[in-house]
Design a protein around this motif. Sequence first.
Motif, PDB file in Angstrom:
ATOM      1  N   TYR A  33       0.638  -1.168   0.126  1.00 34.01           N
ATOM      2  CA  TYR A  33       0.185  -0.027   0.070  1.00 34.01           C
ATOM      3  C   TYR A  33       0.998   1.419  -0.066  1.00 34.01           C
ATOM      4  O   TYR A  33       0.628   2.303  -0.623  1.00 34.01           O
ATOM      5  CB  TYR A  33      -1.118   0.031   1.012  1.00 34.01           C
ATOM      6  CG  TYR A  33      -2.021  -1.024   1.158  1.00 34.01           C
ATOM      7  CD1 TYR A  33      -3.033  -1.027   0.384  1.00 34.01           C
ATOM      8  CD2 TYR A  33      -1.696  -2.085   1.941  1.00 34.01           C
ATOM      9  CE1 TYR A  33      -4.056  -2.141   0.442  1.00 34.01           C
ATOM     10  CE2 TYR A  33      -2.710  -3.203   1.846  1.00 34.01           C
ATOM     11  CZ  TYR A  33      -3.646  -3.165   0.979  1.00 34.01           C
ATOM     12  OH  TYR A  33      -4.739  -4.290   0.829  1.00 34.01           O
ATOM     13  N   SER A  34       1.996   1.339   0.609  1.00 29.29           N
ATOM     14  CA  SER A  34       2.819   2.349   0.864  1.00 29.29           C
ATOM     15  C   SER A  34       3.547   2.636  -0.611  1.00 29.29           C
ATOM     16  O   SER A  34       3.788   3.639  -1.109  1.00 29.29           O
ATOM     17  CB  SER A  34       3.653   2.246   1.860  1.00 29.29           C
ATOM     18  OG  SER A  34       3.317   2.060   3.203  1.00 29.29           O
ATOM     19  N   HIS A  37       1.305   3.969  -3.242  1.00 28.83           N
ATOM     20  CA  HIS A  37       1.099   5.503  -2.894  1.00 28.83           C
ATOM     21  C   HIS A  37       2.086   6.183  -3.471  1.00 28.83           C
ATOM     22  O   HIS A  37       1.791   7.259  -3.861  1.00 28.83           O
ATOM     23  CB  HIS A  37       0.794   5.537  -1.361  1.00 28.83           C
ATOM     24  CG  HIS A  37       0.287   7.109  -0.970  1.00 28.83           C
ATOM     25  ND1 HIS A  37      -0.660   7.671  -1.034  1.00 28.83           N
ATOM     26  CD2 HIS A  37       1.343   8.041  -0.288  1.00 28.83           C
ATOM     27  CE1 HIS A  37      -0.655   8.982  -0.630  1.00 28.83           C
ATOM     28  NE2 HIS A  37       0.582   9.141  -0.405  1.00 28.83           N
ATOM     29  N   SER A  40       2.240   6.212  -7.379  1.00 32.49           N
ATOM     30  CA  SER A  40       0.892   6.633  -8.162  1.00 32.49           C
ATOM     31  C   SER A  40       1.009   8.327  -7.848  1.00 32.49           C
ATOM     32  O   SER A  40       0.943   8.961  -8.903  1.00 32.49           O
ATOM     33  CB  SER A  40      -0.422   6.518  -7.389  1.00 32.49           C
ATOM     34  OG  SER A  40      -0.517   6.727  -6.236  1.00 32.49           O
ATOM     35  N   LYS A  41       1.457   8.778  -6.410  1.00 31.59           N
ATOM     36  CA  LYS A  41       1.464  10.078  -6.507  1.00 31.59           C
ATOM     37  C   LYS A  41       2.784  10.925  -7.204  1.00 31.59           C
ATOM     38  O   LYS A  41       2.654  11.953  -7.682  1.00 31.59           O
ATOM     39  CB  LYS A  41       1.789  10.623  -4.878  1.00 31.59           C
ATOM     40  CG  LYS A  41       0.582   9.893  -4.073  1.00 31.59           C
ATOM     41  CD  LYS A  41      -0.670  10.617  -4.670  1.00 31.59           C
ATOM     42  CE  LYS A  41      -1.781   9.985  -3.753  1.00 31.59           C
ATOM     43  NZ  LYS A  41      -3.233  10.062  -4.189  1.00 31.59           N
ATOM     44  N   SER A  81      -5.675   3.822  -8.970  1.00 28.81           N
ATOM     45  CA  SER A  81      -5.005   3.378  -7.920  1.00 28.81           C
ATOM     46  C   SER A  81      -5.662   2.768  -6.705  1.00 28.81           C
ATOM     47  O   SER A  81      -5.507   2.154  -5.813  1.00 28.81           O
ATOM     48  CB  SER A  81      -3.839   4.612  -7.325  1.00 28.81           C
ATOM     49  OG  SER A  81      -4.689   5.641  -7.098  1.00 28.81           O
ATOM     50  N   HIS A  82      -6.840   3.575  -6.350  1.00 27.41           N
ATOM     51  CA  HIS A  82      -7.982   3.309  -5.897  1.00 27.41           C
ATOM     52  C   HIS A  82      -8.538   1.954  -5.904  1.00 27.41           C
ATOM     53  O   HIS A  82      -8.788   1.165  -5.093  1.00 27.41           O
ATOM     54  CB  HIS A  82      -9.267   4.381  -5.698  1.00 27.41           C
ATOM     55  CG  HIS A  82     -10.324   3.905  -4.852  1.00 27.41           C
ATOM     56  ND1 HIS A  82     -10.043   4.423  -3.470  1.00 27.41           N
ATOM     57  CD2 HIS A  82     -11.482   3.532  -4.991  1.00 27.41           C
ATOM     58  CE1 HIS A  82     -11.254   4.035  -2.625  1.00 27.41           C
ATOM     59  NE2 HIS A  82     -12.117   3.307  -3.681  1.00 27.41           N
ATOM     60  N   PHE A  85      -5.970  -0.597  -4.899  1.00 30.81           N
ATOM     61  CA  PHE A  85      -5.911  -0.574  -3.279  1.00 30.81           C
ATOM     62  C   PHE A  85      -7.011  -1.610  -2.934  1.00 30.81           C
ATOM     63  O   PHE A  85      -6.983  -2.562  -1.800  1.00 30.81           O
ATOM     64  CB  PHE A  85      -6.105   0.582  -2.860  1.00 30.81           C
ATOM     65  CG  PHE A  85      -4.908   1.565  -2.857  1.00 30.81           C
ATOM     66  CD1 PHE A  85      -3.637   1.041  -2.252  1.00 30.81           C
ATOM     67  CD2 PHE A  85      -4.859   2.702  -3.191  1.00 30.81           C
ATOM     68  CE1 PHE A  85      -2.474   1.854  -2.105  1.00 30.81           C
ATOM     69  CE2 PHE A  85      -3.723   3.595  -3.125  1.00 30.81           C
ATOM     70  CZ  PHE A  85      -2.721   3.013  -2.599  1.00 30.81           C
TER      71      PHE A  85
END
Length: 112
Positions: A33-34, A37, A40-41, A81-82, A85
């Motif tokens: 998950y990290s 993140h 994606s960002k 990305s959502h 997740f």
Amino acid sequence: MNILPWLASLLVLGGALISLLGAVGVLRLPDSYSRMHAASKAGVLGTVLILTGTAAASRGQMAGEALLGLLVLLASAPLASHAIFRAAHRAGIRPRVGPLGDALERERRKND
């Protein structure tokens, strides 16, 4: 002296450096998950800077294409990305949680 080539070069270099930082985050962060993140960002911000630098380097000739690419990227990256997740969480991949816990797990238990 024309400043546009310098600005374009700085934008492309900045985008490349931010993308590199995102790649380092993918290698160094503890759970999926990290890592997602970070990817994606940093990927979105790096691509935005690179496309803006491309539009500046072409002196506006590619501005329409770059703007279209930015719009597609900004519309699809958060949704993708959502979805990834949520799919990972439903597949049983649990995040490393801190003191706040796992909000998705609490929501699932409440709905069951």
